[in-house]
Design an enzyme around this catalytic site. Sequence first.
Site, mmCIF file in Angstrom:
data_model
loop_
_atom_site.group_PDB
_atom_site.id
_atom_site.type_symbol
_atom_site.label_atom_id
_atom_site.label_comp_id
_atom_site.label_asym_id
_atom_site.label_seq_id
_atom_site.Cartn_x
_atom_site.Cartn_y
_atom_site.Cartn_z
ATOM 1 N N ASP A 1 0.835 -1.201 0.000
ATOM 2 C CA ASP A 1 0.000 0.000 0.000
ATOM 3 C C ASP A 1 0.868 1.249 0.000
ATOM 4 O O ASP A 1 0.625 2.213 -0.730
ATOM 5 C CB ASP A 1 -0.914 -0.027 1.227
ATOM 6 C CG ASP A 1 -2.025 1.009 1.164
ATOM 7 O OD1 ASP A 1 -2.374 1.466 0.059
ATOM 8 O OD2 ASP A 1 -2.553 1.351 2.240
ATOM 9 N N HIS B 1 -4.355 2.880 -7.024
ATOM 10 C CA HIS B 1 -5.528 2.619 -6.189
ATOM 11 C C HIS B 1 -6.803 2.467 -7.012
ATOM 12 O O HIS B 1 -7.728 1.772 -6.595
ATOM 13 C CB HIS B 1 -5.680 3.715 -5.123
ATOM 14 C CG HIS B 1 -4.915 3.416 -3.872
ATOM 15 N ND1 HIS B 1 -3.558 3.595 -3.766
ATOM 16 C CD2 HIS B 1 -5.323 2.907 -2.679
ATOM 17 C CE1 HIS B 1 -3.154 3.232 -2.558
ATOM 18 N NE2 HIS B 1 -4.203 2.802 -1.883
ATOM 19 N N HIS C 1 -6.750 -1.068 -7.896
ATOM 20 C CA HIS C 1 -7.200 -1.823 -6.710
ATOM 21 C C HIS C 1 -8.713 -1.851 -6.651
ATOM 22 O O HIS C 1 -9.334 -2.908 -6.453
ATOM 23 C CB HIS C 1 -6.654 -1.196 -5.426
ATOM 24 C CG HIS C 1 -7.411 -1.623 -4.201
ATOM 25 N ND1 HIS C 1 -8.584 -1.006 -3.794
ATOM 26 C CD2 HIS C 1 -7.195 -2.631 -3.314
ATOM 27 C CE1 HIS C 1 -9.050 -1.616 -2.713
ATOM 28 N NE2 HIS C 1 -8.227 -2.592 -2.405
ATOM 29 N N HIS D 1 -5.776 -5.437 1.081
ATOM 30 C CA HIS D 1 -5.779 -4.185 0.318
ATOM 31 C C HIS D 1 -4.434 -3.955 -0.367
ATOM 32 O O HIS D 1 -4.368 -3.692 -1.572
ATOM 33 C CB HIS D 1 -6.106 -3.034 1.283
ATOM 34 C CG HIS D 1 -5.987 -1.668 0.686
ATOM 35 N ND1 HIS D 1 -6.972 -1.098 -0.086
ATOM 36 C CD2 HIS D 1 -4.985 -0.745 0.753
ATOM 37 C CE1 HIS D 1 -6.596 0.111 -0.468
ATOM 38 N NE2 HIS D 1 -5.386 0.352 0.026
#
Length: 385
Positions: free
Chosen positions: A178, A261, A264, A278
């Site tokens: 992340d 992201h 993601h 995540h």
Amino acid sequence: MSDPRSRPIRTLVSPGRYVQGGGALSRLGEHLTALGRNPVVVADDVVWGFAGHEVEASLAAAGLPVRREGFGGVPSAREVDRLVGVAADTSADVLVAVGGGSTIDAVKAAGYLAGTRWATVPTVASTDAPTSALAVIYTDSGEFEEYRFFPRNPDLVLVDTHLIVNAPAHFLAAGVGDALATWLEARATAASGSATMAGGRATLAGTALARLSWDVLWDNALPALDAVRDHLLTPAVEKVVEANTLLSGLGFESGGLAAAHAVHNGLTAVPQTHGLAHGQKVNIGSITQLVLEGAPTSEVRDFVEFTTRVGLPTTLTEVGLRPEDTDELAAVAAAATVPGETIHSMPFPVSAADVAAALGSIERFSRRVRSEAGLPEPVPHSGKH
């Protein structure tokens, strides 16, 4: 004369107080007294099993009542509304999240709606959620639904690194995934001049903190993971926890998000990826962003090799997909490029077809890099974390 309101505004946001160190949980009550007198602690049964006694002792020592509410597992609108009801029923003036990013996001969203202060106590360093003024809300089944933004950051972020080193190392590895995206996305946002999650253009500080997070992780992630596997708290672990939590948190929020992201979020649209952390999905997003940028091959190669050594997925196989899954990749790409997604902060237009092609190219390239570096073959994702 131009209207001053038309000029670019640069914004930096941060939590009210950040506390990190071994044994910090024993001081939770002390720090909460500055925020209110009637806290409600939200934690699931697993977290309460190993952290509850310390939380209870700390609150009692500070003269605060101990009220604990369970967490349903997914930060969905339904779960947030339930916690708002709990806050109202108990007249809570502070909501305290003890746990991982899902618990933290649910509590931030509930605290805002309930009109309370809110504090975060991450028990793993797997995301940069603890410091931010936003929450990621999912459907009850775990698909990305929306970002919710709040007018302030958590009043308190307290990280006990003794908890971090006693958690499985894969949580710390996910946090590295992340956090590494933070610099890749911040530099793209700075290049495009796009707005950040803080509500303005990137500040020099936000972008610099994103770069610092990247540098700290490249220097310390591998020795820190080795230490955590042996449940040892070392300076490298402290640095990585700060990079994953504070530096990445400030860097993504005030530096900007971009393609990593968004990819993601797109990956959550296909059930094969459910059960992944995540940061694991974000790492696939980071590689996709590098491909979209046409980054130098050496840069992409180094990233794939390093993050494979960290223990992060670098192939579609490891997130439950294959290059020939054209329908699924198209669904991911479509979700990643909807209007308003952060992929549109890239300094060039990105279409769904671009994302699908970049995703499809990862498998063969990453396998070759891993083979040449003597790294293990990818293990297919089983659908379970």
